[in-house]
Design a protein around this motif. Structure first.
Motif, PDB file in Angstrom:
ATOM      1  N   ALA A 110     -51.899 -38.995 -29.203  1.00 60.84           N
ATOM      2  CA  ALA A 110     -52.290 -37.948 -28.553  1.00 60.84           C
ATOM      3  C   ALA A 110     -50.530 -36.818 -28.820  1.00 60.84           C
ATOM      4  N   GLY A 111     -49.370 -37.977 -28.928  1.00 57.87           N
ATOM      5  CA  GLY A 111     -47.806 -37.216 -28.949  1.00 57.87           C
ATOM      6  C   GLY A 111     -48.175 -36.909 -30.231  1.00 57.87           C
ATOM      7  N   ALA A 112     -48.770 -37.089 -31.771  1.00 55.79           N
ATOM      8  CA  ALA A 112     -49.107 -36.484 -32.997  1.00 55.79           C
ATOM      9  C   ALA A 112     -49.880 -35.160 -32.773  1.00 55.79           C
ATOM     10  N   ARG A 113     -51.202 -35.239 -31.410  1.00 55.03           N
ATOM     11  CA  ARG A 113     -51.336 -33.999 -31.952  1.00 55.03           C
ATOM     12  C   ARG A 113     -50.803 -33.051 -31.802  1.00 55.03           C
ATOM     13  N   LEU A 114     -49.667 -33.681 -30.450  1.00 52.38           N
ATOM     14  CA  LEU A 114     -48.592 -32.221 -29.766  1.00 52.38           C
ATOM     15  C   LEU A 114     -47.830 -32.301 -29.980  1.00 52.38           C
ATOM     16  N   ALA A 115     -47.191 -32.933 -31.195  1.00 50.37           N
ATOM     17  CA  ALA A 115     -46.121 -32.640 -32.577  1.00 50.37           C
ATOM     18  C   ALA A 115     -46.338 -31.213 -33.080  1.00 50.37           C
ATOM     19  N   PRO A 116     -45.618 -30.007 -33.374  1.00 50.93           N
ATOM     20  CA  PRO A 116     -45.484 -29.050 -33.917  1.00 50.93           C
ATOM     21  C   PRO A 116     -45.548 -29.159 -35.090  1.00 50.93           C
TER      22      PRO A 116
END
Length: 81
Positions: free
Chosen positions: A75-81
Protein backbone atom coordinates in the motif's frame (compact mmCIF):
# COMPACT_ATOMS: atom_id res chain seq x y z
CA UNK A 1 -16.65 -12.49 -6.54
CA UNK A 2 -17.63 -12.68 -2.89
CA UNK A 3 -19.63 -15.82 -3.69
CA UNK A 4 -16.71 -18.24 -3.70
CA UNK A 5 -17.14 -21.25 -1.40
CA UNK A 6 -13.96 -20.37 0.50
CA UNK A 7 -12.38 -16.98 1.05
CA UNK A 8 -8.91 -18.30 0.23
CA UNK A 9 -10.10 -19.03 -3.33
CA UNK A 10 -10.79 -15.38 -4.08
CA UNK A 11 -7.24 -14.43 -5.08
CA UNK A 12 -7.02 -17.39 -7.48
CA UNK A 13 -10.44 -16.54 -8.88
CA UNK A 14 -9.44 -12.92 -9.41
CA UNK A 15 -6.20 -13.97 -11.13
CA UNK A 16 -8.19 -16.28 -13.42
CA UNK A 17 -10.66 -13.53 -14.31
CA UNK A 18 -7.79 -11.18 -15.10
CA UNK A 19 -6.13 -13.80 -17.31
CA UNK A 20 -9.34 -14.39 -19.25
CA UNK A 21 -10.38 -10.75 -19.65
CA UNK A 22 -8.78 -8.01 -17.55
CA UNK A 23 -11.27 -5.36 -18.65
CA UNK A 24 -14.13 -4.46 -16.35
CA UNK A 25 -12.54 -5.65 -13.11
CA UNK A 26 -12.19 -2.25 -11.44
CA UNK A 27 -15.02 -2.89 -8.98
CA UNK A 28 -13.72 -6.37 -8.20
CA UNK A 29 -10.21 -5.09 -7.50
CA UNK A 30 -11.64 -2.31 -5.33
CA UNK A 31 -13.72 -4.84 -3.43
CA UNK A 32 -10.64 -7.02 -2.93
CA UNK A 33 -9.15 -4.29 -0.73
CA UNK A 34 -11.56 -5.39 2.00
CA UNK A 35 -11.18 -9.16 1.68
CA UNK A 36 -9.82 -11.15 4.58
CA UNK A 37 -7.21 -12.94 2.47
CA UNK A 38 -3.88 -11.15 2.17
CA UNK A 39 -3.27 -12.22 -1.44
CA UNK A 40 -6.59 -10.76 -2.51
CA UNK A 41 -5.82 -7.45 -0.78
CA UNK A 42 -2.42 -7.38 -2.48
CA UNK A 43 -4.07 -7.86 -5.88
CA UNK A 44 -6.50 -5.07 -5.05
CA UNK A 45 -3.69 -2.74 -4.03
CA UNK A 46 -1.82 -3.45 -7.24
CA UNK A 47 -4.76 -3.18 -9.63
CA UNK A 48 -7.60 -1.12 -8.18
CA UNK A 49 -8.32 2.02 -10.19
CA UNK A 50 -6.66 5.30 -9.28
CA UNK A 51 -9.74 6.97 -7.76
CA UNK A 52 -9.94 9.10 -4.63
CA UNK A 53 -12.09 6.56 -2.75
CA UNK A 54 -9.76 3.70 -3.69
CA UNK A 55 -6.68 5.64 -2.65
CA UNK A 56 -8.30 6.37 0.71
CA UNK A 57 -8.89 2.67 1.26
CA UNK A 58 -5.30 1.87 0.28
CA UNK A 59 -4.07 4.58 2.66
CA UNK A 60 -6.12 2.91 5.39
CA UNK A 61 -4.39 -0.40 4.69
CA UNK A 62 -0.99 1.29 4.77
CA UNK A 63 -1.73 2.94 8.12
CA UNK A 64 -3.47 0.01 9.82
CA UNK A 65 -1.21 -1.32 12.60
CA UNK A 66 -3.10 -4.63 12.53
CA UNK A 67 -2.44 -5.17 8.81
CA UNK A 68 0.29 -7.53 7.62
CA UNK A 69 3.69 -6.00 6.84
CA UNK A 70 3.41 -7.13 3.21
CA UNK A 71 0.09 -5.37 2.68
CA UNK A 72 1.28 -2.23 4.46
CA UNK A 73 4.42 -2.14 2.30
CA UNK A 74 2.47 -2.71 -0.93
CA UNK A 75 0.00 0.00 0.00
CA UNK A 76 2.84 2.39 0.81
CA UNK A 77 4.50 1.64 -2.53
CA UNK A 78 1.24 2.20 -4.41
CA UNK A 79 0.77 5.58 -2.72
CA UNK A 80 4.37 6.73 -3.20
CA UNK A 81 4.76 9.62 -5.65
Amino acid sequence: MSHTPHSYERADYLEALAAIDPSGLDDVYTGALGYCEERARLLGIASAPHHLQTLRRIRGLRDDPMETPEVRAAAGARLAP
